[in-house]
Structures are given as structure tokens and as C-alpha cells.
Motif scaffolding. Sequence first.
Motif, PDB file in Angstrom:
ATOM      1  N   LEU A  22     -52.749  68.362  54.521  1.00  0.00           N
ATOM      2  CA  LEU A  22     -51.757  67.553  55.235  1.00  0.00           C
ATOM      3  C   LEU A  22     -50.588  68.431  55.693  1.00  0.00           C
ATOM      4  O   LEU A  22     -50.131  68.351  56.839  1.00  0.00           O
ATOM      5  CB  LEU A  22     -51.257  66.429  54.318  1.00  0.00           C
ATOM      6  CG  LEU A  22     -50.331  65.395  54.946  1.00  0.00           C
ATOM      7  CD1 LEU A  22     -51.044  64.632  56.041  1.00  0.00           C
ATOM      8  CD2 LEU A  22     -49.843  64.410  53.899  1.00  0.00           C
ATOM      9  N   TYR A  25     -51.639  70.606  58.534  1.00  0.00           N
ATOM     10  CA  TYR A  25     -51.715  69.811  59.757  1.00  0.00           C
ATOM     11  C   TYR A  25     -50.328  69.606  60.353  1.00  0.00           C
ATOM     12  O   TYR A  25     -50.109  69.785  61.546  1.00  0.00           O
ATOM     13  CB  TYR A  25     -52.373  68.470  59.421  1.00  0.00           C
ATOM     14  CG  TYR A  25     -52.454  67.497  60.562  1.00  0.00           C
ATOM     15  CD1 TYR A  25     -51.620  66.372  60.616  1.00  0.00           C
ATOM     16  CD2 TYR A  25     -53.362  67.665  61.602  1.00  0.00           C
ATOM     17  CE1 TYR A  25     -51.687  65.474  61.656  1.00  0.00           C
ATOM     18  CE2 TYR A  25     -53.437  66.755  62.648  1.00  0.00           C
ATOM     19  CZ  TYR A  25     -52.595  65.659  62.666  1.00  0.00           C
ATOM     20  OH  TYR A  25     -52.661  64.759  63.695  1.00  0.00           O
ATOM     21  N   LYS A  29     -48.058  70.943  64.116  1.00  0.00           N
ATOM     22  CA  LYS A  29     -47.583  70.011  65.149  1.00  0.00           C
ATOM     23  C   LYS A  29     -46.573  70.692  66.040  1.00  0.00           C
ATOM     24  O   LYS A  29     -45.622  71.312  65.567  1.00  0.00           O
ATOM     25  CB  LYS A  29     -46.926  68.791  64.483  1.00  0.00           C
ATOM     26  CG  LYS A  29     -47.900  67.699  64.129  1.00  0.00           C
ATOM     27  CD  LYS A  29     -47.298  66.713  63.149  1.00  0.00           C
ATOM     28  CE  LYS A  29     -46.044  66.029  63.659  1.00  0.00           C
ATOM     29  NZ  LYS A  29     -46.322  64.965  64.631  1.00  0.00           N
ATOM     30  N   ARG A 120     -53.461  56.422  74.484  1.00  0.00           N
ATOM     31  CA  ARG A 120     -52.332  55.796  73.791  1.00  0.00           C
ATOM     32  C   ARG A 120     -52.132  54.317  74.111  1.00  0.00           C
ATOM     33  O   ARG A 120     -51.037  53.783  73.975  1.00  0.00           O
ATOM     34  CB  ARG A 120     -51.045  56.568  74.100  1.00  0.00           C
ATOM     35  CG  ARG A 120     -51.083  57.978  73.536  1.00  0.00           C
ATOM     36  CD  ARG A 120     -49.827  58.765  73.879  1.00  0.00           C
ATOM     37  NE  ARG A 120     -49.863  60.061  73.211  1.00  0.00           N
ATOM     38  CZ  ARG A 120     -50.527  61.117  73.665  1.00  0.00           C
ATOM     39  NH1 ARG A 120     -51.202  61.035  74.794  1.00  0.00           N
ATOM     40  NH2 ARG A 120     -50.530  62.259  72.989  1.00  0.00           N
ATOM     41  N   THR A 123     -50.852  52.327  71.176  1.00  0.00           N
ATOM     42  CA  THR A 123     -49.465  52.671  70.831  1.00  0.00           C
ATOM     43  C   THR A 123     -48.523  51.838  71.693  1.00  0.00           C
ATOM     44  O   THR A 123     -47.517  51.314  71.213  1.00  0.00           O
ATOM     45  CB  THR A 123     -49.202  54.175  71.066  1.00  0.00           C
ATOM     46  OG1 THR A 123     -50.309  54.925  70.574  1.00  0.00           O
ATOM     47  CG2 THR A 123     -47.945  54.628  70.361  1.00  0.00           C
ATOM     48  N   LEU A 210     -48.299  55.790  62.799  1.00  0.00           N
ATOM     49  CA  LEU A 210     -49.549  56.485  62.472  1.00  0.00           C
ATOM     50  C   LEU A 210     -50.229  56.973  63.741  1.00  0.00           C
ATOM     51  O   LEU A 210     -50.716  58.110  63.831  1.00  0.00           O
ATOM     52  CB  LEU A 210     -50.469  55.511  61.733  1.00  0.00           C
ATOM     53  CG  LEU A 210     -51.656  56.132  61.013  1.00  0.00           C
ATOM     54  CD1 LEU A 210     -51.179  56.967  59.854  1.00  0.00           C
ATOM     55  CD2 LEU A 210     -52.604  55.037  60.516  1.00  0.00           C
ATOM     56  N   PHE A 211     -50.266  56.106  64.759  1.00  0.00           N
ATOM     57  CA  PHE A 211     -50.861  56.496  66.037  1.00  0.00           C
ATOM     58  C   PHE A 211     -50.140  57.721  66.615  1.00  0.00           C
ATOM     59  O   PHE A 211     -50.763  58.675  67.073  1.00  0.00           O
ATOM     60  CB  PHE A 211     -50.775  55.352  67.062  1.00  0.00           C
ATOM     61  CG  PHE A 211     -51.681  54.185  66.779  1.00  0.00           C
ATOM     62  CD1 PHE A 211     -51.432  52.945  67.374  1.00  0.00           C
ATOM     63  CD2 PHE A 211     -52.785  54.300  65.950  1.00  0.00           C
ATOM     64  CE1 PHE A 211     -52.262  51.853  67.146  1.00  0.00           C
ATOM     65  CE2 PHE A 211     -53.616  53.210  65.711  1.00  0.00           C
ATOM     66  CZ  PHE A 211     -53.350  51.984  66.310  1.00  0.00           C
ATOM     67  N   GLN A 213     -48.331  59.963  65.065  1.00  0.00           N
ATOM     68  CA  GLN A 213     -48.571  61.165  64.260  1.00  0.00           C
ATOM     69  C   GLN A 213     -49.951  61.736  64.546  1.00  0.00           C
ATOM     70  O   GLN A 213     -50.139  62.944  64.657  1.00  0.00           O
ATOM     71  CB  GLN A 213     -48.459  60.830  62.764  1.00  0.00           C
ATOM     72  CG  GLN A 213     -47.047  60.562  62.296  1.00  0.00           C
ATOM     73  CD  GLN A 213     -46.116  61.700  62.640  1.00  0.00           C
ATOM     74  OE1 GLN A 213     -46.362  62.845  62.294  1.00  0.00           O
ATOM     75  NE2 GLN A 213     -45.061  61.404  63.361  1.00  0.00           N
ATOM     76  N   ARG A 214     -50.917  60.856  64.678  1.00  0.00           N
ATOM     77  CA  ARG A 214     -52.298  61.297  64.863  1.00  0.00           C
ATOM     78  C   ARG A 214     -52.509  61.932  66.225  1.00  0.00           C
ATOM     79  O   ARG A 214     -53.229  62.909  66.375  1.00  0.00           O
ATOM     80  CB  ARG A 214     -53.219  60.068  64.711  1.00  0.00           C
ATOM     81  CG  ARG A 214     -54.677  60.386  64.533  1.00  0.00           C
ATOM     82  CD  ARG A 214     -54.994  60.907  63.145  1.00  0.00           C
ATOM     83  NE  ARG A 214     -56.385  61.348  63.085  1.00  0.00           N
ATOM     84  CZ  ARG A 214     -56.793  62.592  63.365  1.00  0.00           C
ATOM     85  NH1 ARG A 214     -55.919  63.509  63.717  1.00  0.00           N
ATOM     86  NH2 ARG A 214     -58.068  62.911  63.304  1.00  0.00           N
ATOM     87  N   GLN A 215     -51.852  61.343  67.246  1.00  0.00           N
ATOM     88  CA  GLN A 215     -52.125  61.799  68.607  1.00  0.00           C
ATOM     89  C   GLN A 215     -51.116  62.813  69.135  1.00  0.00           C
ATOM     90  O   GLN A 215     -51.386  63.486  70.132  1.00  0.00           O
ATOM     91  CB  GLN A 215     -52.170  60.597  69.562  1.00  0.00           C
ATOM     92  CG  GLN A 215     -53.324  59.655  69.266  1.00  0.00           C
ATOM     93  CD  GLN A 215     -53.298  58.433  70.158  1.00  0.00           C
ATOM     94  OE1 GLN A 215     -52.249  57.891  70.469  1.00  0.00           O
ATOM     95  NE2 GLN A 215     -54.473  57.991  70.580  1.00  0.00           N
TER      96      GLN A 215
END
Lengths: 360, 147
Positions: A22, A25, A29, A120, A123, A210-211, A213-215
Motif C-alpha cells: 500500500l 502504491y 502516485k 470516471r 465518480t 476510493l474511486f 484514489q484508485r484512478q
Amino acid sequence: MDGAPNSGIGRWLDERFHLTPLIEYMKKKHVPVHRHTVWYYMGGVALFLFLVQLFTGILLLLYYRPGDESAYESVRFIMNKVPFGWLFRAVHSWGANLFILFAFVHMFSTFFTGAFRKPRELTWVTGFILLALGMGFGFSGYLLPWNELAFFATKVGTDIAGVVPVVGDAMKTFLRGGDDVSGATLIRFYAFHIALIPAVFTGILAIHLLFVQRQGMHEPAFTARLPVGKKRMMPFFPNFMVRDVLVWLVVLNAVLFLAVFFPWELGLEADPFAPAPEGIRPEWYFMFMFQTLKFIPPHVLGLEGEVLGVLVFALAGLAWLLVPFWEIRSRADSRLKPMAIIGLFALGFIVLMTIIGYLV
Amino acid sequence: MGESTRSRRSFLNYVLGGGVVGWLGSVLYPVVKYLKPPAETGSNVNSVKVGPAADIQNGTSQVVKFGRKPVLLFRTDTGEFRALGATCTHLDCTVQFRRDQKDIWCACHNGVYDLTGKNVSGPPPRPLPVYEVNIVDGDVVVSKAEA
């Protein structure tokens, strides 16, 4: 192991929760740097303001007494007797308005930079739901001091909800806790404001974040086209995060400045049998809808004007929610961008109607 | 990094760190002050008129509102009026007069006081405070005991 925490606590947690992947990752970013980077901060500002509301709201909860016999007095007590009560109440009131303002700014900036496009779409959808919930927060919270202005604004607002065909009356009765705006309405709005809406909001906010952070951050077309070597990027940790925190500090200062130099008034206690005073109007974020409804003639095409107005707004809201799915795409070299025009129309309409609402 | 650079950096770190601590203090101070409830006003009651003495029978009791506190007013079998603070000195439950046992009893943890307020059995650590009772123009008046 590279990237493994070397502090005692870090190692303790890593052994139990396997945090190393984590952290790796997160370290990777990066945030694109270009002339529109400033808009990347707007969502974080809205989040920060939500946290301010949560904090000041919990503090207010310690002294607020819901109920038509006690609410007004308890707010007066907070403002006059509790040390710094005036400050936390004013921060909560101003924070609410700024939260909604920045939510609008965030929404329009993501719209105009095309950030709602694949991948997105959800989002965008969760974001619009959050804006609607935020306005629900504002509408329910506004009544809680049980003052004149709030009482009549709630009467009008719930009346408008009642105009919706088929379900309108049920909605109105549900919102009011009865036929009229009364102590029952206050208790119900209190429940919405401190329990129901926060629960739903937090859930959808978690999904929205979450979206993101993920994308990662969306890149506008003109930087997305550049080869990797030519793109300017900054690491999220610590560069972007530190700038984010700085922006939050500036926003906090702005809220405090407003709270101290433009204090929020209490007004007169609500009296259902007194006539509505002059100057009753909704908060600015509802003003554009309110003003539009005032312009519509009483009857249009056999429908009551208000019904038509509410339906049009409902449809417009639905269309806006689903923008990523019906977007009119233009050719890359075309100067005419339909979505930009639609966006400018929406923004212009909102701004114009809001201004007119205050001038009239 | 040269000596002067290192000391300049650590100076700046202290200034920044000190600034952050000061800022945190300025945010936490109002919160801490806010959390302490303001002193309750209007609780300086010195005496309460309960009602005509003739209305209170021997061997009966009532709890009287003395400002914000409860006071147990009772009349013994011999006709004497007495008043004691009704808040148990153990854990703040409200006590009651028992005519048959001629005592004051706390139901929460079986604390027992005699009719002068002295704690005689059970967990209460201190006696009940005594209030003065006077008959003024036929009315029972409960007041705070002379210091």
C-alpha cells in the motif's frame, strides 16, 4: 525489504496488516502539473469543509436541545453563555455555505475539464449525489435554530416538494412529520441532519474517494497527448499533500474571518401564527430554483406552473447526473464543443437566477 | 551540508514546529473552554415555602424542590417536622422516608440513615445534610441550615 517501514510502530503495523504494498502504491502516485492543476484542490477543500462541519456540528450537539420549546433558547444559550459558542456556531453556519460553494466549484471544474468521462463516470455520479446530500444537509440544518426565517423557508421548501405529481403529498407529509411545519418537523429534520444524512453521505463519500484514489487525477486532453517524458508531474507525497494542506489552512482562515467579522444572527423565534416577515427567501444555493419558479406563469400547457417547474428541474438534475452516459462528443479539431456550451448555459443560468433572486 | 546550513535548517524547523504547536494551541484552547459547561445560574435558593403545616400528616413525607436539589421533608409520628437533603451521599440516588422502620432508605444500594440524617448502615459514607424547618404563619418553610 525496499519500502518497508523502518520505524518501530511502522514495523509493528506492517507485520500485522502487510502495509508495504500500500505504501509503495501511494509513493508512486503522481499528480499532473499544468495550467488547470489549481482545480485539483477543490474537491479536497470540499472534503475539508465537510470535516469542519462534522467537528463543529458535534460540538454544537453538546448544547443544542431539539424541540420547538427549547431549540431557539438553546442556540441563544450557545451564542451568549457558552465560551466560544458564538464562534463554533458561526463557523458551522459559514462552513455550510462554503462547503456547498466549493462543491459547486469542484463539480463545474470537473465538468469543464471533461473529468467525468470514462473511466470516471461513477465518480461523477457519486459526486453529484454528494452535492444533493449536501444541499439536504443545508436545508435540514437551516431549520434547527427554529427562528422565523427558517420556519417560513421550510414551509415554502416543503410546499414545493408537495407539488411533485403522484408522490408529492406523501413526500411533503414525510418531510414535515405531519400536515404542517411544527415541532414534529423540527425533530424529524434534526434526525435527518445528525443521523440519516451523515450516514448516507459518509458511505457515498468513502466510495467517491476510493474511486479517486484508485484512478488518480484526470489529465486534460492537452497533457494526456504529451509523451511521458514531456509531462510535468509532482509526487502526491509530500508535494501535492503539503500544498493541499496549505490550501486547507487558507480556507480555514477564510471561514474564521467570516465567522468573526460577519457573525451569524439568531433572528426572532419562530411563531407559526405570526405573519411571514419581509425578506423570506431560501439560502443562496436554492435561490436559482426558487426564482425560476417565481417567473413561471400560474398555468402552462394545462399544468400548474409550479408542477412544470419542479418537473423541469427534476429532469435537468437527472440529465446532469447522467452526463457521462449521454455526452455529445465533438471532433478534436472542432471549435464548437457542445458540452462546454451546455455547461456554460447551466452555470450562467444558476448564477443569473441567483443574482436576480437577490435583486428582486 | 555545511555547519551554518545545518543550523539554519534546524532553526527553521524549530520555528515551523513552534508555529504549528502554537497554531494547534490556538485551535484547541477554544474547544477546551467550550467543552466545560457554563455555571448554572439562578440556583441560589435559600428557602422554600412548602405549604400549610396542617396538610402534612404525621408519618408522611414529600420531596421538595429546593432550587435544583431535592429535599426530603417528613413529619415524624410525634408531629415534628424535619428536612434532609434527599440525595444519597453514596452515588446520588434519591432517598425515601420509611415510616415503619423509622429510617431513611436508599433503594439503589440499601443505604440506611436514621431520622437525623446520620448514615447508619450500607455504603453511604457521609450523613445527609440537615435543613431547617420553621412554621411561619401556619406554613412549613424549609431553609438552608445556619452555617
